[in-house]
Design a protein around this motif. Structure first.
Motif, mmCIF file in Angstrom:
data_model
loop_
_atom_site.group_PDB
_atom_site.id
_atom_site.type_symbol
_atom_site.label_atom_id
_atom_site.label_comp_id
_atom_site.label_asym_id
_atom_site.label_seq_id
_atom_site.Cartn_x
_atom_site.Cartn_y
_atom_site.Cartn_z
ATOM 1 N N LEU A 139 21.365 -0.206 15.249
ATOM 2 C CA LEU A 139 21.112 1.320 15.685
ATOM 3 C C LEU A 139 22.012 1.770 17.054
ATOM 4 O O LEU A 139 22.424 2.825 17.012
ATOM 5 C CB LEU A 139 19.874 1.611 16.237
ATOM 6 C CG LEU A 139 18.735 1.601 15.210
ATOM 7 C CD1 LEU A 139 17.184 1.529 15.622
ATOM 8 C CD2 LEU A 139 18.798 2.554 14.092
ATOM 9 N N ALA A 140 22.595 0.539 17.617
ATOM 10 C CA ALA A 140 23.682 0.740 18.769
ATOM 11 C C ALA A 140 24.831 1.105 18.320
ATOM 12 O O ALA A 140 25.675 1.583 19.047
ATOM 13 C CB ALA A 140 23.614 -0.454 19.667
ATOM 14 N N TYR A 141 25.077 0.719 16.893
ATOM 15 C CA TYR A 141 26.523 0.978 16.378
ATOM 16 C C TYR A 141 26.954 2.562 16.371
ATOM 17 O O TYR A 141 28.241 2.746 16.856
ATOM 18 C CB TYR A 141 26.654 0.469 15.091
ATOM 19 C CG TYR A 141 27.735 0.696 14.312
ATOM 20 C CD1 TYR A 141 29.043 -0.198 14.430
ATOM 21 C CD2 TYR A 141 28.220 1.550 13.351
ATOM 22 C CE1 TYR A 141 30.173 -0.203 14.104
ATOM 23 C CE2 TYR A 141 29.526 1.712 12.734
ATOM 24 C CZ TYR A 141 30.412 0.781 13.141
ATOM 25 O OH TYR A 141 31.697 0.879 12.622
ATOM 26 N N PRO A 142 26.130 3.591 16.012
ATOM 27 C CA PRO A 142 26.724 4.909 15.991
ATOM 28 C C PRO A 142 26.981 5.165 17.702
ATOM 29 O O PRO A 142 27.940 5.915 17.756
ATOM 30 C CB PRO A 142 25.565 5.776 15.500
ATOM 31 C CG PRO A 142 24.634 4.781 14.749
ATOM 32 C CD PRO A 142 25.012 3.422 15.407
ATOM 33 N N VAL A 143 26.309 4.624 18.538
ATOM 34 C CA VAL A 143 26.695 4.780 20.113
ATOM 35 C C VAL A 143 27.844 4.328 20.479
ATOM 36 O O VAL A 143 28.683 5.026 20.981
ATOM 37 C CB VAL A 143 25.270 4.404 20.673
ATOM 38 C CG1 VAL A 143 25.768 4.539 22.277
ATOM 39 C CG2 VAL A 143 24.224 4.981 20.599
ATOM 40 N N GLY A 144 27.935 3.206 19.999
ATOM 41 C CA GLY A 144 29.269 2.524 20.437
ATOM 42 C C GLY A 144 30.544 3.202 19.691
ATOM 43 O O GLY A 144 31.471 3.273 20.314
ATOM 44 N N LEU A 145 30.379 3.692 18.383
ATOM 45 C CA LEU A 145 31.612 4.458 17.721
ATOM 46 C C LEU A 145 31.845 5.751 18.666
ATOM 47 O O LEU A 145 32.690 6.244 18.831
ATOM 48 C CB LEU A 145 31.085 4.786 16.442
ATOM 49 C CG LEU A 145 32.120 5.777 15.567
ATOM 50 C CD1 LEU A 145 33.231 4.789 15.397
ATOM 51 C CD2 LEU A 145 31.374 6.123 14.147
ATOM 52 N N ALA A 146 30.624 6.441 19.030
ATOM 53 C CA ALA A 146 30.763 7.851 19.820
ATOM 54 C C ALA A 146 31.466 7.512 21.110
ATOM 55 O O ALA A 146 32.304 8.314 21.546
ATOM 56 C CB ALA A 146 29.635 8.308 20.041
ATOM 57 N N VAL A 147 31.225 6.355 21.667
ATOM 58 C CA VAL A 147 31.872 5.805 22.969
ATOM 59 C C VAL A 147 33.364 5.638 22.714
ATOM 60 O O VAL A 147 34.209 6.242 23.649
ATOM 61 C CB VAL A 147 31.166 4.620 23.679
ATOM 62 C CG1 VAL A 147 32.038 4.190 24.667
ATOM 63 C CG2 VAL A 147 29.902 5.062 24.160
ATOM 64 N N PHE A 148 33.740 5.013 21.712
ATOM 65 C CA PHE A 148 35.101 4.764 21.218
ATOM 66 C C PHE A 148 35.586 6.006 21.285
ATOM 67 O O PHE A 148 36.871 6.430 21.528
ATOM 68 C CB PHE A 148 35.072 3.893 19.976
ATOM 69 C CG PHE A 148 36.469 3.538 19.485
ATOM 70 C CD1 PHE A 148 37.116 2.635 19.747
ATOM 71 C CD2 PHE A 148 36.893 4.151 18.550
ATOM 72 C CE1 PHE A 148 38.407 2.270 19.677
ATOM 73 C CE2 PHE A 148 38.383 4.175 18.020
ATOM 74 C CZ PHE A 148 39.022 3.191 18.499
ATOM 75 N N ASN A 149 35.233 7.266 20.420
ATOM 76 C CA ASN A 149 35.870 8.368 20.176
ATOM 77 C C ASN A 149 35.929 9.131 21.443
ATOM 78 O O ASN A 149 37.200 9.832 21.596
ATOM 79 C CB ASN A 149 34.878 9.147 19.121
ATOM 80 C CG ASN A 149 35.049 8.799 17.786
ATOM 81 O OD1 ASN A 149 36.219 8.441 17.260
ATOM 82 N ND2 ASN A 149 34.018 8.861 16.923
ATOM 83 N N LEU A 150 35.156 8.973 22.535
ATOM 84 C CA LEU A 150 35.103 9.788 23.754
ATOM 85 C C LEU A 150 36.185 9.017 24.430
ATOM 86 O O LEU A 150 37.186 9.885 24.955
ATOM 87 C CB LEU A 150 33.897 9.747 24.560
ATOM 88 C CG LEU A 150 32.709 10.592 24.089
ATOM 89 C CD1 LEU A 150 31.488 10.206 24.654
ATOM 90 C CD2 LEU A 150 33.199 11.965 24.063
ATOM 91 N N VAL A 151 36.316 7.937 24.466
ATOM 92 C CA VAL A 151 37.614 7.096 25.299
ATOM 93 C C VAL A 151 38.780 7.674 24.701
ATOM 94 O O VAL A 151 39.865 7.854 25.338
ATOM 95 C CB VAL A 151 37.489 5.584 25.047
ATOM 96 C CG1 VAL A 151 38.513 4.866 25.723
ATOM 97 C CG2 VAL A 151 36.102 4.987 26.046
#
Length: 363
Positions: A139-151
């Motif tokens: 469940l943490a994977y989408p959050v990590g993907l969002a952070v990657f996109n934001l960076v």
């Protein structure tokens, strides 16, 4: 006592799952031969433990059998059910079944005066704890993907699900397109299926992008080749180099030079002095409208499926990659990765969900 011998032997599985996780990230492929030895190893350890506690007459012995039964008859079939419903890949299901056989009950490891795992559960089915920890990590994977996109400055409403990438990089990527000609979609073309199609045609992604109008015509399909399984680690390159050997395949000409309209190269002049494109007949147009990109022919000719891809999805995906320089891709999560991390977390910390529910006073 540090631990029982069967529980100590079970730790051998940790580096095996670590290797599987690394390979899954790199190739999205795990060999089928990996799993039967783990099933056999787990079964032998179970027999060992049953023989050790025989006869099975007391409460402790019966509780052990109940926990084993839950692991083998509920958790293991759950892996198959997830695969059947499309939530798991085949390797993910096999890995979960292996963990259900290997870790039916909670182990105990005494280390420097501390007993691991730290958090046990009332049910005591360790494979279920591994599964819940894996799901929480997933469940943490989408959050990590969002952070990657934001960076990377790619903030959007889709940043939890996909990220924009260069179209030319698709042959080395895993996942699926998150768009079709009409816009974003969760049911875009699987990139493994794209590689299978390109290898079947003996073409590259660069070919598709350079001359989509020609390659969209099903009559342009010449000699076809084995599509492989679409993995990045097998088969010919599909990203701008030759997709097949440079040796001629049609009696003197290489595949890229082969005629594509019944004996004449597409760039040759038409017999009446006009351009070849002007010589297209109504029957040619009918064939293109019947099966653009020869998508149906591809799916009919390969001897196995293309990851659930149908002809319409293949055509739409090819239209997108032929036109766009950047596309949205959902990378997909190799579930063996959080499973491997969840195994280590379970062996050390224990059940994170049970701990959270306990902190809330719910258990």
């Amino acid at each position: 006592m540090v631990a029982t011998l069967p529980d100590l032997l079970r730790l051998v599985v940790v580096p095996v799952f670590a290797w599987a996780a690394i390979r899954d990230v790199r190739t999205r492929r795990l060999p089928n031969r990996l799993w039967p030895p783990l099933y056999l190893f787990g079964a032998l350890l179970l027999v060992w433990e049953i023989v050790t506690i025989w006869p099975l007459g007391g409460f402790v012995e019966m509780r052990f059998l109940v926990r084993v039964a839950i692991s083998l008859l509920f958790v293991a079939p759950l892996g198959y059910a997830f695969w059947y419903l499309g939530a798991f890949g085949g390797a993910d299901a096999k890995a979960m079944i292996a963990l259900a056989v290997l870790f039916p009950t909670f182990p105990a490891y005494d280390l420097a005066g501390v007993t691991l795992p730290l958090v046990d559960t009332q049910l005591g089915v360790f494979s279920l704890t591994i599964l819940t920890n894996t799901v929480l990590l997933g469940l943490a994977y989408p959050v990590g993907l969002a952070v990657f996109n934001l960076v990377r400055g790619e903030a959007s409403r889709l940043m939890f699900f996909a990220r924009p990438v260069a179209t030319d990089s698709l042959p080395d990527r895993h996942g699926r397109l998150f768009e079709d000609p009409d816009g974003p979609t969760r049911n875009g073309l699987d990139l493994d299926a794209l590689r299978m199609y390109l290898r079947w045609r003996g073409r590259t992604l660069s070919d598709v992008r350079a001359d989509p109008d020609d390659l969209r015509d099903p009559a342009s399909v010449g000699e076809t080749f084995a599509p492989t399984d679409g993995g990045t680690h097998v088969g010919p390159r599909t990203d701008g180099g030759r997709a097949v050997d440079d040796a001629p395949t049609d009696g003197g000409r290489a595949v890229d030079d082969a005629p594509t309209d019944g004996g004449r190269a597409v760039d040759d002049a038409a017999p009446d002095g006009g351009h070849a494109a002007d010589a297209e007949t109504d029957s040619d147009a009918d064939r293109e409208s019947d099966d653009p990109w020869a998508a149906e022919r591809f799916l009919d000719e390969i001897d196995h499926g293309a990851y659930g891809t149908d002809a319409a999805t293949l055509r739409e995906g090819l239209d997108v990659v032929a036109r766009e320089d950047r596309v949205l891709v959902s990378p997909g999560m190799p579930f063996v990765v959080p499973m491997a991390v969840g195994l280590v977390a379970s062996l050390t910390y224990g059940d994170a969900l049970f701990a959270a529910l306990g902190a809330l006073g719910l258990v």
